[in-house]
Scaffold this motif. Structure first.
Motif, PDB file in Angstrom:
ATOM      1  N   ILE A  19      67.180  81.780  77.484  1.00 15.44           N
ATOM      2  CA  ILE A  19      66.715  81.530  78.881  1.00 15.44           C
ATOM      3  C   ILE A  19      66.889  79.941  79.397  1.00 15.44           C
ATOM      4  O   ILE A  19      66.399  79.202  78.835  1.00 15.44           O
ATOM      5  CB  ILE A  19      65.108  81.908  79.124  1.00 15.44           C
ATOM      6  CG1 ILE A  19      64.786  83.337  78.356  1.00 15.44           C
ATOM      7  CG2 ILE A  19      64.402  81.748  80.334  1.00 15.44           C
ATOM      8  CD1 ILE A  19      65.213  84.421  79.193  1.00 15.44           C
ATOM      9  N   LEU A  20      67.362  79.998  80.569  1.00 10.53           N
ATOM     10  CA  LEU A  20      67.857  78.639  81.093  1.00 10.53           C
ATOM     11  C   LEU A  20      66.502  78.196  81.883  1.00 10.53           C
ATOM     12  O   LEU A  20      66.412  78.675  82.821  1.00 10.53           O
ATOM     13  CB  LEU A  20      69.285  78.425  81.763  1.00 10.53           C
ATOM     14  CG  LEU A  20      70.452  78.803  80.687  1.00 10.53           C
ATOM     15  CD1 LEU A  20      71.531  79.034  81.911  1.00 10.53           C
ATOM     16  CD2 LEU A  20      70.621  77.696  79.715  1.00 10.53           C
ATOM     17  N   ASN A 178      64.130  81.118  72.233  1.00 13.63           N
ATOM     18  CA  ASN A 178      65.283  81.542  73.037  1.00 13.63           C
ATOM     19  C   ASN A 178      65.446  80.439  74.339  1.00 13.63           C
ATOM     20  O   ASN A 178      66.049  80.686  75.122  1.00 13.63           O
ATOM     21  CB  ASN A 178      65.742  82.800  73.130  1.00 13.63           C
ATOM     22  CG  ASN A 178      65.075  83.394  74.213  1.00 13.63           C
ATOM     23  OD1 ASN A 178      63.731  83.186  74.173  1.00 13.63           O
ATOM     24  ND2 ASN A 178      65.500  84.503  74.857  1.00 13.63           N
ATOM     25  N   GLU A 179      64.226  79.619  74.640  1.00 12.37           N
ATOM     26  CA  GLU A 179      64.264  79.148  76.069  1.00 12.37           C
ATOM     27  C   GLU A 179      65.042  77.726  75.919  1.00 12.37           C
ATOM     28  O   GLU A 179      64.800  76.962  74.926  1.00 12.37           O
ATOM     29  CB  GLU A 179      62.784  78.835  76.532  1.00 12.37           C
ATOM     30  CG  GLU A 179      62.216  80.201  76.647  1.00 12.37           C
ATOM     31  CD  GLU A 179      60.620  79.941  77.205  1.00 12.37           C
ATOM     32  OE1 GLU A 179      60.107  78.964  76.954  1.00 12.37           O
ATOM     33  OE2 GLU A 179      60.160  80.915  77.601  1.00 12.37           O
ATOM     34  N   MET A 180      65.821  77.559  76.845  1.00 10.49           N
ATOM     35  CA  MET A 180      66.430  76.230  76.550  1.00 10.49           C
ATOM     36  C   MET A 180      66.196  75.319  77.779  1.00 10.49           C
ATOM     37  O   MET A 180      66.490  75.812  79.130  1.00 10.49           O
ATOM     38  CB  MET A 180      68.283  76.520  76.622  1.00 10.49           C
ATOM     39  CG  MET A 180      68.980  75.664  76.540  1.00 10.49           C
ATOM     40  SD  MET A 180      70.855  76.025  76.674  1.00 10.49           S
ATOM     41  CE  MET A 180      70.657  77.640  75.465  1.00 10.49           C
ATOM     42  N   GLY A 188      74.046  70.147  72.982  1.00 11.55           N
ATOM     43  CA  GLY A 188      72.730  69.946  72.224  1.00 11.55           C
ATOM     44  C   GLY A 188      71.656  70.981  72.310  1.00 11.55           C
ATOM     45  O   GLY A 188      70.919  71.555  71.282  1.00 11.55           O
ATOM     46  N   PRO A 189      71.379  71.498  73.530  1.00 11.08           N
ATOM     47  CA  PRO A 189      70.340  72.495  73.806  1.00 11.08           C
ATOM     48  C   PRO A 189      70.538  73.862  72.971  1.00 11.08           C
ATOM     49  O   PRO A 189      69.747  74.393  72.439  1.00 11.08           O
ATOM     50  CB  PRO A 189      70.217  72.546  75.279  1.00 11.08           C
ATOM     51  CG  PRO A 189      70.770  71.350  75.739  1.00 11.08           C
ATOM     52  CD  PRO A 189      71.742  70.640  74.707  1.00 11.08           C
ATOM     53  N   LEU A 276      65.857  63.230  79.030  1.00 10.77           N
ATOM     54  CA  LEU A 276      66.521  62.548  80.128  1.00 10.77           C
ATOM     55  C   LEU A 276      67.996  63.032  80.126  1.00 10.77           C
ATOM     56  O   LEU A 276      68.775  62.997  81.264  1.00 10.77           O
ATOM     57  CB  LEU A 276      66.726  60.947  79.969  1.00 10.77           C
ATOM     58  CG  LEU A 276      65.549  60.020  80.102  1.00 10.77           C
ATOM     59  CD1 LEU A 276      65.872  58.651  79.816  1.00 10.77           C
ATOM     60  CD2 LEU A 276      65.067  60.165  81.486  1.00 10.77           C
ATOM     61  N   ASN A 277      68.385  64.025  79.221  1.00 11.57           N
ATOM     62  CA  ASN A 277      69.802  64.603  79.210  1.00 11.57           C
ATOM     63  C   ASN A 277      70.355  65.331  80.394  1.00 11.57           C
ATOM     64  O   ASN A 277      71.172  65.578  81.035  1.00 11.57           O
ATOM     65  CB  ASN A 277      69.761  65.472  77.966  1.00 11.57           C
ATOM     66  CG  ASN A 277      70.442  64.641  76.701  1.00 11.57           C
ATOM     67  OD1 ASN A 277      70.931  63.241  76.974  1.00 11.57           O
ATOM     68  ND2 ASN A 277      70.576  65.242  75.532  1.00 11.57           N
ATOM     69  N   LYS A 278      69.022  65.929  80.977  1.00 10.57           N
ATOM     70  CA  LYS A 278      69.174  66.917  82.164  1.00 10.57           C
ATOM     71  C   LYS A 278      69.466  66.044  83.229  1.00 10.57           C
ATOM     72  O   LYS A 278      70.505  66.357  84.037  1.00 10.57           O
ATOM     73  CB  LYS A 278      68.050  67.679  82.211  1.00 10.57           C
ATOM     74  CG  LYS A 278      68.281  69.066  83.326  1.00 10.57           C
ATOM     75  CD  LYS A 278      66.879  69.560  83.720  1.00 10.57           C
ATOM     76  CE  LYS A 278      66.190  70.058  82.668  1.00 10.57           C
ATOM     77  NZ  LYS A 278      64.910  70.896  82.881  1.00 10.57           N
TER      78      LYS A 278
END
Length: 320
Positions: A19-20, A178-180, A188-189, A276-278
């Motif tokens: 799940i994104l 499974n939530e990303m 990484g995620p 902060l990666n997003k």
């Protein structure tokens, strides 16, 4: 739709769907984002495809610089298309699920294209260095054979590095959750959700990321330092200002691109950087492909002339 799916193998439950989480679930806030990202995607694809068409069709653009720019536009068209359509679909339908195979496939193609861009930007900087700092030897050094070798080497380097990483990633086991917390399947995620021993793949990824990012970045930085140094020796003030403006714009875009890649893929994955990666990912996955056609190509006199000629020919054909 269930939030997650799984399959049982022996006593172990394996996740087959992620799940994104992306940008949240507030539709009032997401609808303007949907419109913005859709506009960005259309402009990105339109701008980059325009560059490719002009470079292929106009003989005046059959030079090493535009050959590399055409390759760069192809790369950015592909990797924007590997990310944004899926993001737009999730924002529009609310379906944030993606299968394990789909996730790995998305990372594979995105990784190839973004790594190829690292090498292409370095090749482009070498081309500009030879053109500005070694003008008398440029034609003999930057010949057709070398151009093809540099472009092909960039594509092959991107393919090889990501194929190695993806082959290890595809062997990971995911037992849940499974939530990303991301808007696409990035390294990484995905790895952080695995219940396998990930030390080997993390070390491998660090080595490959360092090899694919640091040498091209340092080479690009060094060539631009030499280029700017040469520009400062130009006697004409207006010529110096124009050339410096162009090179500084190139250097700014390149620094943002490489800088965000280094932060996301090379620096230690601390809690602060993970949060902060997003944001950093937005810079090199969405904004850089949008900016590059404007920075590198559409401001150039030759490209403007080629575009003018193409529009003129199209207009005449329509009238006939």
């Amino acid at each position: 739709m269930p939030l997650w799916q799984a399959q049982h193998e022996g006593n172990q439950t394996r996740i087959t769907e992620f799940i994104l989480l992306g940008f949240g679930t507030d539709w009032k806030a997401l609808f303007p984002l949907l419109l913005l990202l859709f506009a960005i995607y259309i402009m990105t694809i339109g701008g980059n495809l325009l560059i490719v068409v002009l470079v292929v069709s106009d003989e005046h653009l059959h030079t090493p610089m535009y050959y590399f720019l055409g390759n760069l536009s192809c790369v950015e068209t592909f990797y924007s298309s590997a990310i944004l359509p899926r993001v737009l679909y999730s924002l529009l339908t609310g379906d944030r699920s993606i299968s394990f195979k789909g996730c790995i496939t998305q990372y594979y193609f995105f990784g190839i294209f973004v790594t190829t861009e690292c090498f292409l930007l370095a090749a482009m900087s070498v081309d500009r260095y030879l053109a500005i700092c070694k003008p008398l030897h440029y034609s003999s050094l930057m010949n057709d054979k070398l151009c093809v070798q540099l472009a092909l080497g960039s594509w092959m380097g991107g393919w090889l590095a990501i194929t190695i990483t993806t082959s290890f990633m595809s062997q990971l086991v995911f037992c849940g959750p499974n939530e990303m917390d991301h808007f696409f399947c990035d390294f990484g995620p995905v790895v952080s959700l695995s219940c396998s021993d990930t030390r080997t793949i993390e070390v491998l990824s660090f080595i490959l990321s360092s090899v694919c990012v640091f040498p091209p970045f340092l080479l690009t930085l060094a060539t631009y330092v030499c280029i700017i140094s040469s520009i400062l020796r130009i006697p004409s003030t207006s010529g110096r200002q124009k050339a410096f403006s162009t090179c500084s714009s190139h250097l700014l875009v390149v620094t943002i691109f490489y800088g965000t890649l280094i932060i996301v893929y090379v620096l230690p994955n601390s809690t602060t950087l993970r949060d902060l990666n997003k944001v950093f990912s937005l810079l090199y996955t969405i904004l850089t492909p949008l900016a590059n056609p404007l920075i590198y190509s559409l401001r150039n006199k030759e490209v403007k002339e080629a575009l003018k000629n193409s529009v003129s020919k199209l207009y005449k054909n329509v009238r006939i």
